[in-house]
Design an enzyme around this catalytic site. Structure first.
Site, PDB file in Angstrom:
ATOM      1  N   ASP A 169       0.832  -1.192   0.000  1.00 33.08           N
ATOM      2  CA  ASP A 169       0.000   0.000   0.000  1.00 33.08           C
ATOM      3  C   ASP A 169       0.873   1.251   0.000  1.00 33.08           C
ATOM      4  O   ASP A 169       1.897   1.307   0.701  1.00 33.08           O
ATOM      5  CB  ASP A 169      -0.905  -0.009   1.233  1.00 33.08           C
ATOM      6  CG  ASP A 169      -1.849   1.173   1.254  1.00 33.08           C
ATOM      7  OD1 ASP A 169      -2.904   1.087   0.602  1.00 33.08           O
ATOM      8  OD2 ASP A 169      -1.523   2.173   1.907  1.00 33.08           O
ATOM      9  N   TYR A 180     -14.153  12.283  -6.994  1.00 37.51           N
ATOM     10  CA  TYR A 180     -12.859  11.952  -7.610  1.00 37.51           C
ATOM     11  C   TYR A 180     -12.105  13.224  -7.982  1.00 37.51           C
ATOM     12  O   TYR A 180     -10.960  13.430  -7.562  1.00 37.51           O
ATOM     13  CB  TYR A 180     -13.067  11.075  -8.842  1.00 37.51           C
ATOM     14  CG  TYR A 180     -11.849  10.980  -9.718  1.00 37.51           C
ATOM     15  CD1 TYR A 180     -10.656  10.465  -9.228  1.00 37.51           C
ATOM     16  CD2 TYR A 180     -11.883  11.413 -11.048  1.00 37.51           C
ATOM     17  CE1 TYR A 180      -9.524  10.392 -10.031  1.00 37.51           C
ATOM     18  CE2 TYR A 180     -10.767  11.323 -11.858  1.00 37.51           C
ATOM     19  CZ  TYR A 180      -9.582  10.820 -11.343  1.00 37.51           C
ATOM     20  OH  TYR A 180      -8.465  10.754 -12.139  1.00 37.51           O
TER      21      TYR A 180
END
Length: 326
Positions: free
Chosen positions: A51, A139
């Site tokens: 990650d 977004y």
């Protein structure tokens, strides 16, 4: 330079990593493979699976990097509306952790993968970097929030940063192309119809104020986009956050894209008319004059048939790999 590339197993990140390697840079890719593919990482890059908020800070603390190219992000507009928490955390919070790791490590350069979605519905086209930023979905809003954070880090901590706002990226390069589980981009979707992977392409709106009634978009070849990243890295200035639009400056309608795909593949492509999608503007075309003037960038692959041909070749190669797999 030694560069950390987050999201380098994805479409854009992988091709940019490949072009960086070809330019002589040492590349370390970090990707959790949540949307990317391990085979999308260039062969000459070192790959660390993990990650971005954990693996990237660990690498920055343990090794010395000359810069970071940050592509890792959540990037589905529709999903961002339904699950905004995923985008505020996955994009904004994790990028903040990356910025903090860079600050503590003294990493001097950042190139950030941004988007034309920060502009929302434009008042005029071509869209310049001075256009109002009014994103219409989480977004785009999350990407804009990151831009604001980068600006403050540049001013306060001397970071040499560049945000590149993409329009519609397409094509393939170096055996790398678009290969997503959830595909939302027009050219690969149309080519999936040609390949027999879907029955038809939906044309969202046929009554737009354009020359043929379908929406017009600016398509940029992935190779040209990657070259802009190399130039942004080379021209970065300490304490400055520069923002550039990246597009071809030319618009093509949905019907023109479908026709180009038919020409390139030699196959008929079924299309079905559908209602407009809320929030879709009629026309999105970039002005890349600033990138051309300040970066010395010059897009060389603006021909729509060339873009489609490269994307088609990559799609066919995926089929060949699947067929030949044991």
């Amino acid at each position: 330079m030694k560069l950390l590339v987050t999201g380098g197993a994805g479409y854009v990140g992988g091709v940019c990593a490949q072009v960086l390697i070809e330019a002589g840079h040492e590349v370390v890719v970090v990707d959790d493979l949540s949307t990317g593919n391990a085979d999308g990482v260039p062969a000459d890059a070192r790959f660390v699976e993990g990650d971005v908020a954990a693996a990237a800070p660990a690498l920055l603390a343990a090794e010395t990097f000359d810069g970071v190219m940050h592509f890792a992000a959540q990037s589905l507009v529709g999903e961002s509306v339904q699950q905004p928490e995923k985008y505020w955390h996955g994009n904004v919070v994790k990028t903040f952790e990356l910025l903090e790791a860079m600050r503590h490590a003294g990493t001097p350069r950042l190139v950030f993968s941004s988007t034309a979605a920060v502009y929302g519905e434009p008042e005029q086209v071509p869209i310049t970097e001075d256009a109002p930023t009014r994103p219409t979905n989480p977004y785009g809003a999350s990407k804009l929030a990151i831009d604001h954070a980068i600006t403050s880090y540049s001013i306060a901590h001397g970071l040499a940063a560049t945000s590149l706002r993409y329009f519609n990226v397409a094509g393939a390069y170096g055996g790398l192309g678009e290969n997503r589980v959830v595909e939302t981009h027009l050219i690969p979707l149309v080519l999936q119809v040609a390949a027999g992977h879907r029955k038809a392409i939906s044309v969202f709106g046929t009554d737009w104020p354009t020359h043929d009634g379908t929406a017009v978009r600016d398509y940029i070849h992935i190779r040209d986009l990657a070259e802009a990243h190399v130039l942004a890295l080379a021209t970065a200035e300490a304490g400055a956050h520069r923002v550039y639009n990246l597009g071809s400056g030319t618009g093509f309608s949905v019907r023109e894209v479908i026709s180009a795909c038919e020409r390139v593949t030699g196959l008929p492509i079924a299309a079905q008319d559908a209602p407009r999608r809320p929030g879709d503007p009629a026309t999105l075309i970039a002005s890349s004059d600033r990138a051309i003037a300040e970066l010395g960038w010059q897009p060389k692959h603006n021909d729509l048939d060339e873009i489609v041909s490269d994307a088609w070749g990559f799609l066919q190669s995926l089929g060949s790999r699947a067929h030949s797999a044991p």
